[in-house]
Design an enzyme around this catalytic site. Sequence first.
Site, PDB file in Angstrom:
ATOM      1  CG  ASN A   9      -1.744   1.221   1.399  1.00 49.20           C
ATOM      2  OD1 ASN A   9      -1.821   2.035   0.476  1.00 49.20           O
ATOM      3  ND2 ASN A   9      -2.367   1.385   2.553  1.00 49.20           N
ATOM      4  CD1 TRP A  10       3.400   0.869  -2.846  1.00 48.60           C
ATOM      5  CD2 TRP A  10       3.830   2.147  -4.632  1.00 48.60           C
ATOM      6  NE1 TRP A  10       4.187   0.140  -3.702  1.00 48.60           N
ATOM      7  CE2 TRP A  10       4.463   0.899  -4.811  1.00 48.60           C
ATOM      8  CE3 TRP A  10       3.952   3.100  -5.647  1.00 48.60           C
ATOM      9  CZ2 TRP A  10       5.215   0.589  -5.951  1.00 48.60           C
ATOM     10  CZ3 TRP A  10       4.691   2.794  -6.783  1.00 48.60           C
ATOM     11  CH2 TRP A  10       5.319   1.554  -6.929  1.00 48.60           C
ATOM     12  CE  LYS A  11       0.008   3.410   4.746  1.00 49.54           C
ATOM     13  NZ  LYS A  11      -0.181   3.584   6.181  1.00 49.54           N
ATOM     14  CG  HIS A  97      -5.938   1.716   5.174  1.00 51.19           C
ATOM     15  ND1 HIS A  97      -5.586   2.639   6.129  1.00 51.19           N
ATOM     16  CD2 HIS A  97      -4.855   0.915   4.991  1.00 51.19           C
ATOM     17  CE1 HIS A  97      -4.328   2.412   6.496  1.00 51.19           C
ATOM     18  NE2 HIS A  97      -3.867   1.366   5.824  1.00 51.19           N
ATOM     19  CD  GLU A  99      -3.258   5.358   6.698  1.00 52.59           C
ATOM     20  OE1 GLU A  99      -3.221   5.419   5.456  1.00 52.59           O
ATOM     21  OE2 GLU A  99      -2.330   4.888   7.389  1.00 52.59           O
ATOM     22  CD  GLU A 169      -3.612  -2.699   7.307  1.00 52.88           C
ATOM     23  OE1 GLU A 169      -2.509  -2.909   6.817  1.00 52.88           O
ATOM     24  OE2 GLU A 169      -4.278  -1.673   7.087  1.00 52.88           O
ATOM     25  N   GLY A 175       2.161   2.287  10.799  1.00 56.89           N
ATOM     26  CA  GLY A 175       3.067   3.423  10.660  1.00 56.89           C
ATOM     27  C   GLY A 175       3.757   3.834  11.952  1.00 56.89           C
ATOM     28  CB  SER A 215       5.084  -1.593  12.083  1.00 60.10           C
ATOM     29  OG  SER A 215       4.631  -0.263  12.260  1.00 60.10           O
ATOM     30  N   GLY A 236       2.717  -1.193   4.341  1.00 61.99           N
ATOM     31  CA  GLY A 236       2.713   0.239   4.041  1.00 61.99           C
ATOM     32  C   GLY A 236       4.125   0.732   3.791  1.00 61.99           C
ATOM     33  N   GLY A 237       4.716   1.347   4.807  1.00 62.85           N
ATOM     34  CA  GLY A 237       6.034   1.985   4.679  1.00 62.85           C
ATOM     35  C   GLY A 237       7.089   1.128   3.997  1.00 62.85           C
TER      36      GLY A 237
HETATM   37  C1  PEP Z   1      -0.966   0.099   6.106  1.00 65.21           C
HETATM   38  O1  PEP Z   1      -1.197   1.299   6.179  1.00 65.21           O
HETATM   39  O2  PEP Z   1      -1.730  -0.654   5.496  1.00 65.21           O
HETATM   40  C2  PEP Z   1       0.228  -0.391   6.785  1.00 65.21           C
HETATM   41  C3  PEP Z   1       0.292  -1.649   7.088  1.00 65.21           C
HETATM   42  O3  PEP Z   1       1.204   0.550   7.055  1.00 65.21           O
HETATM   43  P1  PEP Z   1       2.635   0.289   7.727  1.00 65.21           P
HETATM   44  O4  PEP Z   1       3.167  -1.000   7.169  1.00 65.21           O
HETATM   45  O5  PEP Z   1       3.452   1.461   7.331  1.00 65.21           O
HETATM   46  O6  PEP Z   1       2.417   0.186   9.195  1.00 65.21           O
END
Ligand code: PEP
Length: 253
Positions: A9-11, A97, A99, A169, A175, A215, A236-237
């Site tokens: 997920n590049w957001k 998600h 967010e 999640e 994040g 994470s 994500g990151g």
């Molecule tokens: C996400 O936002 O779906 C996610 C898992 O982010 P991160 O890996 O950065 O915690």
Amino acid sequence: MTRKIVAGNWKMNLDYSEAKVLLKELMAKKDEFNAEVELIICPPAPYLSAFAEVLKDQEWIKLGSQNNFFLENGAYTGEISPTQLKSLGVKYGIVGHSERRNNFNEDYSMLSKKVRALLKVGIIPIFCCGEQLQVRNSNVYKEFIMKQINDSLFKLKPEEIEKIIIAYEPIWAIGTGKTATSEQAQEIHHLIRTRIASQYDEKVAGNVGILYGGSCNAENAQELFRQQDIDGGLIGGASIDAESFLTIANAFE
Ligand code: PEP
């Protein structure tokens, strides 16, 4: 483990040139990726069309959207329909998600419509669920998470829900660099699978891919993916670094 899936997920990260560089880096590593893994990248929506062109006829990695509207077309300025995504070759779509739930007030009824709209055109929803830290600490976290799934997904037919991917999640892990332990993640994944089995049956529950997100990175992916009910990760990151994404995708034993 039923499926092996890693989705990035590049957001709302990377400008177009940076995103093209990342895609190029991933493509250069194509032969190093474990071919048994369903690999998905979800870049920002404006890049989907060009990425689809580049990835045309390349089955090793699939495109996913980060969001979609629930109607097919019409006067909905700024929205993107499942039909439009499908016409670009998008195969997966993130829905729910945290967010989007938090920043755009997406509730269970809207998410349920978004899931159905994707299924209708043959895009596989990646449905996210997860609890805030205060819910985790209050000890009602299991019911909280199951209510998210129950309210948005459990009216689907067996042949619909078994196509879906669910991403657990925990919001306190997204994040933050604070990952759920493999035991905490497995507990929820097992709960989700067991409840799907009682609502539908064992076969359906076995077919649903259940990903961990929060994470997840090159260091902890192997330990997480080793758990019986963890079918992979929504990343994500760590997905916007080609080397990390490769290490995570290859972390299945
Ligand atoms: C996400 O936002 O779906 C996610 C898992 O982010 P991160 O890996 O950065 O915690």
